[in-house]
Design a protein around this motif. Structure first.
Motif, mmCIF file in Angstrom:
data_model
loop_
_atom_site.group_PDB
_atom_site.id
_atom_site.type_symbol
_atom_site.label_atom_id
_atom_site.label_comp_id
_atom_site.label_asym_id
_atom_site.label_seq_id
_atom_site.Cartn_x
_atom_site.Cartn_y
_atom_site.Cartn_z
ATOM 1 N N SER A 231 -26.218 57.031 61.162
ATOM 2 C CA SER A 231 -24.905 56.928 61.628
ATOM 3 C C SER A 231 -24.509 55.753 62.432
ATOM 4 N N ARG A 232 -23.341 55.616 62.394
ATOM 5 C CA ARG A 232 -22.702 54.567 63.129
ATOM 6 C C ARG A 232 -21.295 54.918 63.109
ATOM 7 N N LYS A 233 -20.533 54.049 63.179
ATOM 8 C CA LYS A 233 -19.154 54.458 63.241
ATOM 9 C C LYS A 233 -18.550 54.990 61.964
ATOM 10 N N ASP A 234 -18.338 54.145 61.115
ATOM 11 C CA ASP A 234 -17.566 54.616 59.995
ATOM 12 C C ASP A 234 -18.151 55.675 59.113
ATOM 13 N N LYS A 235 -19.070 55.339 58.390
ATOM 14 C CA LYS A 235 -19.612 56.317 57.479
ATOM 15 C C LYS A 235 -18.544 56.792 56.585
ATOM 16 N N SER A 236 -17.766 55.975 56.237
ATOM 17 C CA SER A 236 -16.674 56.470 55.474
ATOM 18 C C SER A 236 -17.036 57.271 54.252
ATOM 19 N N LEU A 237 -17.975 56.809 53.522
ATOM 20 C CA LEU A 237 -18.262 57.584 52.326
ATOM 21 C C LEU A 237 -18.759 58.964 52.708
ATOM 22 N N ARG A 238 -19.559 58.978 53.708
ATOM 23 C CA ARG A 238 -20.093 60.263 54.143
ATOM 24 C C ARG A 238 -18.978 61.162 54.633
ATOM 25 N N VAL A 239 -18.187 60.581 55.445
ATOM 26 C CA VAL A 239 -17.105 61.384 56.009
ATOM 27 C C VAL A 239 -16.148 61.814 54.913
ATOM 28 N N MET A 240 -15.915 60.886 54.063
ATOM 29 C CA MET A 240 -15.008 61.202 52.982
ATOM 30 C C MET A 240 -15.544 62.358 52.166
ATOM 31 N N SER A 241 -16.787 62.276 51.940
ATOM 32 C CA SER A 241 -17.411 63.325 51.152
ATOM 33 C C SER A 241 -17.259 64.671 51.853
ATOM 34 N N GLN A 242 -17.454 64.653 53.109
ATOM 35 C CA GLN A 242 -17.333 65.911 53.849
ATOM 36 C C GLN A 242 -15.915 66.431 53.817
ATOM 37 N N LYS A 243 -15.034 65.529 53.962
ATOM 38 C CA LYS A 243 -13.644 65.963 53.952
ATOM 39 C C LYS A 243 -13.274 66.520 52.595
ATOM 40 N N PHE A 244 -13.778 65.849 51.627
ATOM 41 C CA PHE A 244 -13.465 66.276 50.281
ATOM 42 C C PHE A 244 -13.972 67.709 50.089
ATOM 43 N N VAL A 245 -15.146 67.909 50.517
ATOM 44 C CA VAL A 245 -15.718 69.240 50.379
ATOM 45 C C VAL A 245 -14.911 70.257 51.184
ATOM 46 N N MET A 246 -14.494 69.808 52.309
ATOM 47 C CA MET A 246 -13.720 70.724 53.147
ATOM 48 C C MET A 246 -12.475 71.188 52.421
ATOM 49 N N LEU A 247 -11.912 70.277 51.712
ATOM 50 C CA LEU A 247 -10.694 70.636 51.011
ATOM 51 C C LEU A 247 -10.941 71.787 50.053
ATOM 52 N N PHE A 248 -12.079 71.744 49.453
ATOM 53 C CA PHE A 248 -12.374 72.825 48.516
ATOM 54 C C PHE A 248 -12.564 74.120 49.268
ATOM 55 N N LEU A 249 -13.268 73.986 50.317
ATOM 56 C CA LEU A 249 -13.591 75.188 51.056
ATOM 57 C C LEU A 249 -12.410 75.878 51.700
ATOM 58 N N VAL A 250 -11.417 75.142 51.976
ATOM 59 C CA VAL A 250 -10.270 75.784 52.591
ATOM 60 C C VAL A 250 -9.164 76.102 51.601
ATOM 61 N N SER A 251 -9.354 75.666 50.405
ATOM 62 C CA SER A 251 -8.295 75.919 49.440
ATOM 63 C C SER A 251 -8.526 77.260 48.808
ATOM 64 N N THR A 252 -7.471 77.889 48.537
ATOM 65 C CA THR A 252 -7.721 79.165 47.974
ATOM 66 C C THR A 252 -8.127 79.112 46.563
ATOM 67 N N PRO A 253 -7.370 78.569 45.766
ATOM 68 C CA PRO A 253 -8.062 78.429 44.514
ATOM 69 C C PRO A 253 -8.848 77.236 44.874
ATOM 70 N N GLN A 254 -10.050 77.280 44.675
ATOM 71 C CA GLN A 254 -10.829 76.145 45.148
ATOM 72 C C GLN A 254 -10.744 74.967 44.206
ATOM 73 N N ILE A 255 -9.578 74.536 44.059
ATOM 74 C CA ILE A 255 -9.354 73.402 43.176
ATOM 75 C C ILE A 255 -8.600 72.344 43.950
ATOM 76 N N VAL A 256 -9.088 71.190 43.841
ATOM 77 C CA VAL A 256 -8.449 70.105 44.575
ATOM 78 C C VAL A 256 -8.211 68.937 43.629
ATOM 79 N N SER A 257 -7.006 68.494 43.628
ATOM 80 C CA SER A 257 -6.726 67.379 42.737
ATOM 81 C C SER A 257 -7.064 66.092 43.456
ATOM 82 N N LEU A 258 -7.412 65.135 42.696
ATOM 83 C CA LEU A 258 -7.800 63.879 43.308
ATOM 84 C C LEU A 258 -6.646 63.287 44.076
ATOM 85 N N GLU A 259 -5.524 63.480 43.527
ATOM 86 C CA GLU A 259 -4.374 62.900 44.173
ATOM 87 C C GLU A 259 -4.184 63.455 45.566
ATOM 88 N N VAL A 260 -4.225 64.723 45.614
ATOM 89 C CA VAL A 260 -4.050 65.358 46.910
ATOM 90 C C VAL A 260 -5.170 64.983 47.868
#
Length: 827
Positions: A231-260
């Motif tokens: 780690s260090r500051k950004d980790k953008s890919l890592r963080v992005m990945s986590q966020k992306f996953v989060m989106l699935f986990l909080v979505s009810t139909p667990q479908i997330v469009s790339l756009e969103v």
DNA sequence: ATCTCCCGCCATATG
DNA sequence: CATATGGCGGGAGAT
């Protein structure tokens, strides 16, 4: 220029693992890594084969073979450019498969699970850069951790469950669900009013508000501490990945469009700066991440078709994450660190550093007890966060935990409470929460069980039972302590995410769970916002997975995995310690408080040792049984099913729930989600209409206040759970209500809008909104929606709910809100 | 044409 | 300073 080997494409070649050939000059293959313990398990191989041999590729390969007529290179250079490594063969996804094939999903502690990037890159014959891409996302899931320069430790899926849980939690805290709603709403609006006076919808503000920058979510993982290097500051890919996953986990139909996803990930901050290039870049990254996640079989590509064409999206196919699991970590922890209660108490969020450093200056104080723990960790990553503080949050969950460990915890909790209070006034809510008890027990779906929630229920849960049950009855019985307080009545609110429309259906009063093959999903949330939808089918879409060999296999695998995970996590009895994000947030920063929408910073989790394998046996079934069954049920009818409303976990009803409910409602102004409320109690008791207990009263009150249900309607609470400490609720309730008022209006307006648009034709709906218009008390109306999935794809489902228009009546106060149509198709 | 997303330049971080 | 990492976005294959 390069003359790759031709036709490497043959399936054989592909299947063959890693690069059998090549590297003449360079160092010979290193035997060392390839040890007996080697990673290749039958499973992995199988997995790999399956995944790799996708129809597409296969067909492609065949073509190729035909064309080449198998000759490698012989004839003429005509083969010219046909070079092999067709792009697909070089895809990150495939590379990732190869990578994963090298290591076991569940490595034993004993084996050396070290990863040397150089070696891997070499062996896979790819540039290092690519390896980083893979490793970074794996890191985001804590499947690997960096040890040092070139070295990573392989953890496999051991931490996956916890990681996902944590991510989900963080996602909830970050209000991703709402953000998603907003974005969708926005899109919707755009479509409509071409004029587009983008009303300065507050929506935006919401989103913009939070712009929380989140940093890497740490998870309790084993040797994470060692990861000092990382780690260090950004980790953008890592963080992005986590966020992306989060989106699935909080979505009810667990479908997330790339756009969103891109929009959310991007500008979590600013309103849409339709920065085209930025968006493009984000999308690129998401594809990269998605490829890796796909290889992990956590997601799969699908397409969502909305009014405006179909958009690429991904569907979560990984293990579902229990909503309430808070207990998990604790449980684990407690086992791990029996001695220090304090430590055990600490749950992920508490330990968190601020993932989302919201702009506000939040000043958290670290709880003394946590310090030790945090300390070490911090050292490791000291450099990481420039952020001066690494706030540790302590929240309600702790209190809850107390219940579990009554004696020991008591003092600690006391301390905790004090501190909390001291920290912020807002903390007051916390107190409430503690009384709440949380026991998750599985709810008996079809079969109502008379017995008390306690352990009893869990015991023989059918497969369909809720996963929440996380803890086997046995445990419960074993540790009676767990259920210290009487169970609180738990009510659950069900809401539909407008954006993700899916079939909505009525649920049976009895709470039968049905695997809804097609139904994907309605969102069910416990009041405290944890989603309980375990029920959703994995294959979710109405697709029938049956025939596809691949799927079936995956399913099996999945099962295996799940059981394993569940076993791990269920080491302890069910205690659903729930924590309230809300509370946490509140106390976290005052400033943000004003805007209900503000996001609060969340912290990262401090790694605790991971749980050892304890008695896994006992619960194999509970957690994910539902899933299993679901998978099997793939053949089930396409119809959208009933929404399983049951709420398995008995959570204490805490105030937070109230807050949340309103929030949810308000947040999805667009289509407005329905908020059916149920009590899980109903499961136990046949009657739904039992007298209200306090908690239910409150809930009803809240709902009414918000206008979601008619005055006459009442939401029953679970009798068993009744004694929820309602005491303080009034305040909270009022409090939340106040906040909500504004929202309320908006919601209504939105609803009206919908009506105007014809989306909602139901009078019922309106009436339901009108407090003044009483309806049959016991039977609240539901506004059903036509959600449809249109035919055309395998996925298409029509709403089962019979009467198409919101005429259905649903037994207990359920409100469904209409949605927009959405279709999901595979591939 | 659009969707995917590989490739690898090059800024940074690390050691 | 030499490497190790890893943003980033051009541009090309896949559809």
């Amino acid at each position: 220029l390069k003359t790759p080997l031709k036709q490497a494409a043959t399936s054989h070649a592909v299947l063959t693992e890693i690069q059998p050939d090549c590297q003449p000059l360079t160092t010979p293959p290193k035997p060392k890594e390839i040890l007996p313990a080697d990673p290749w398990t039958p499973t992995s191989n199988l997995k790999m084969l399956i995944s790799v041999a996708s129809p597409e590729i296969r067909s492609r390969e065949q073509r190729r073979v035909l064309s080449n007529s198998t000759s490698e290179e012989h004839l003429s250079g005509d083969e010219y450019e046909k070079s092999q490594p067709s792009r697909k063969e070089k895809s990150l996804g495939l590379l990732c498969h190869k990578f994963l094939a090298r290591y076991p999903d569940y490595p034993s502690a004993a084996e050396n699970n070290y990863i040397c990037l150089d070696e891997v890159a070499e062996e896979l014959s790819v540039e290092r850069r690519r390896i980083y891409d893979i490793v970074n996302v794996l890191e985001s899931l804590h499947m690997v951790s960096r040890l040092a320069k070139n070295r990573y430790a392989w953890h496999g899926r051991h931490n996956l469950s916890k990681t996902l849980q944590a991510l989900r939690k963080v996602g909830e805290e970050n209000k991703y669900t709402q953000q998603i709603q907003m974005i969708k709403k926005r899109e919707y609006e755009h479509e409509f009013d071409s004029d587009g006076e983008r009303n300065e919808d507050m929506a935006r503000s919401f989103v913009s508000n939070e712009h929380s920058e989140m940093s890497f979510v740490e998870l309790p993982g084993i040797e994470f501490r060692a990861a000092s290097v990382n780690s260090r500051k950004d980790k953008s890919l890592r963080v992005m990945s986590q966020k992306f996953v989060m989106l699935f986990l909080v979505s009810t139909p667990q479908i997330v469009s790339l756009e969103v996803a891109a929009k959310i990930l991007i500008g979590e901050d600013q309103l849409e700066d339709l920065d085209k290039s930025k968006f493009k870049t984000k999308i690129r990254r998401l594809y990269d991440i998605a490829n890796v996640l796909s290889s992990l079989q956590l997601i799969k590509k699908v397409h969502v078709t909305e009014e405006r064409g179909r958009k690429p999206a991904f569907k979560w196919t990984g293990p579902e994450v229990l909503p309430n699991t808070q207990g998990t970590i604790l449980e684990t922890t407690s086992m791990t660190y029996p001695p220090s209660v304090s430590e055990s108490i600490i749950s992920k969020e508490q330990c968190s550093k601020n993932l989302f450093p919201s702009r506000g200056k939040q000043n958290f104080t670290r709880h003394p007890s946590l310090i030790k723990l945090v300390k070490s960790i911090e050292n490791d990553r000291r450099k990481i966060q420039s952020a001066p503080t690494s706030p540790v949050k302590i929240n309600a969950s702790i209190n809850q935990n107390l219940a579990v460990f009554p004696s020991k915890m008591a003092q600690v909790s006391a301390i905790t409470n004090q501190q909390l209070e001291g920290q912020s006034k807002k903390a007051k809510e916390i107190k409430l929460s503690r009384s709440a008890l949380e026991c998750n027990f599985s709810w008996s779906e079809v079969v109502p069980k008379p017995e008390p929630p306690r352990a009893a229920a869990a015991s023989q849960q059918p497969a369909l039972t809720q996963p929440l049950a996380g803890c086997p009855p046995s445990h419960a019985s074993v540790s009676p302590v767990i259920l210290p307080h009487t169970p609180s009545g738990v009510s659950y609110a069900i809401y539909l995410h407008p954006s993700q429309a899916h079939t909505v259906t009525t649920y049976s009063p009895s709470f039968m769970l049905q695997p809804l093959p097609g139904a994907n999903v309605t969102g069910i949330k416990s009041i405290n916002s944890k989603v309980l939808n375990k029920i959703t089918t994995e294959e979710g879409d109405n697709q029938i997975a049956t025939e596809d060999p691949t799927k079936s296999l995956t399913a099996n695998e999945r099962l295996a995995v799940k059981s394993e995970t569940s076993s791990q996590r269920c080491l302890k009895r069910p205690q659903a310690l729930q924590d309230n994000n809300l509370i946490k947030r509140h106390r976290s920063d005052e400033e943000s408080l004003d805007t209900s929408l503000t996001f609060f910073p969340s912290g990262y989790l401090i790694p605790l040792t991971q749980c050892t394998h304890g008695n896994k046996a006992s619960f194999s079934d509970k957690e994910k049984p539902g899933l299993c069954s679901l998978q099997h049920t793939t053949y089930s009818p396409p119809i959208a099913g009933v929404i399983p409303v049951a709420a398995p976990e008995l959570k204490a009803v805490n105030i937070p729930a109230f807050h949340i409910t309103p929030l949810n409602i308000m947040l999805s102004p667009t289509s407005i989600a329905a908020a059916p409320v149920l009590s899980n109690s109903s499961l136990n008791s046949s009657n739904t209409s039992s007298a209200q207990n306090p908690s239910s009263s409150v809930l009803n009150f809240t709902l009414q206040h918000v206008g979601l249900i008619t005055a006459g309607v009442q939401v029953p609470a679970n009798p068993v759970l009744q004694h929820v400490p309602v005491s303080s609720q009034p305040e909270n309730l009022s409090h939340s209500s106040e906040k909500m008022n504004l929202q309320e209006e908006k919601v209504r307006q939105n609803i009206l809008q919908l009506l105007d648009h014809g989306e909602l034709s139901r009078n019922n709906f309106l009436s339901s909104l009108q407090p003044s218009a009483p309806k049959e008390p016991q039977e609240p109306q539901t506004v059903t929606e036509h959600f449809f999935r249109t035919p055309g794809g395998p996925t298409t489902v029509s709403s089962p709910s019979a009467n198409s228009d919101g005429t259905d009546r649903i037994s207990q106060g359920t409100l469904y809100i209409p949605q927009r149509k959405l279709e999901v198709s595979e591939d």
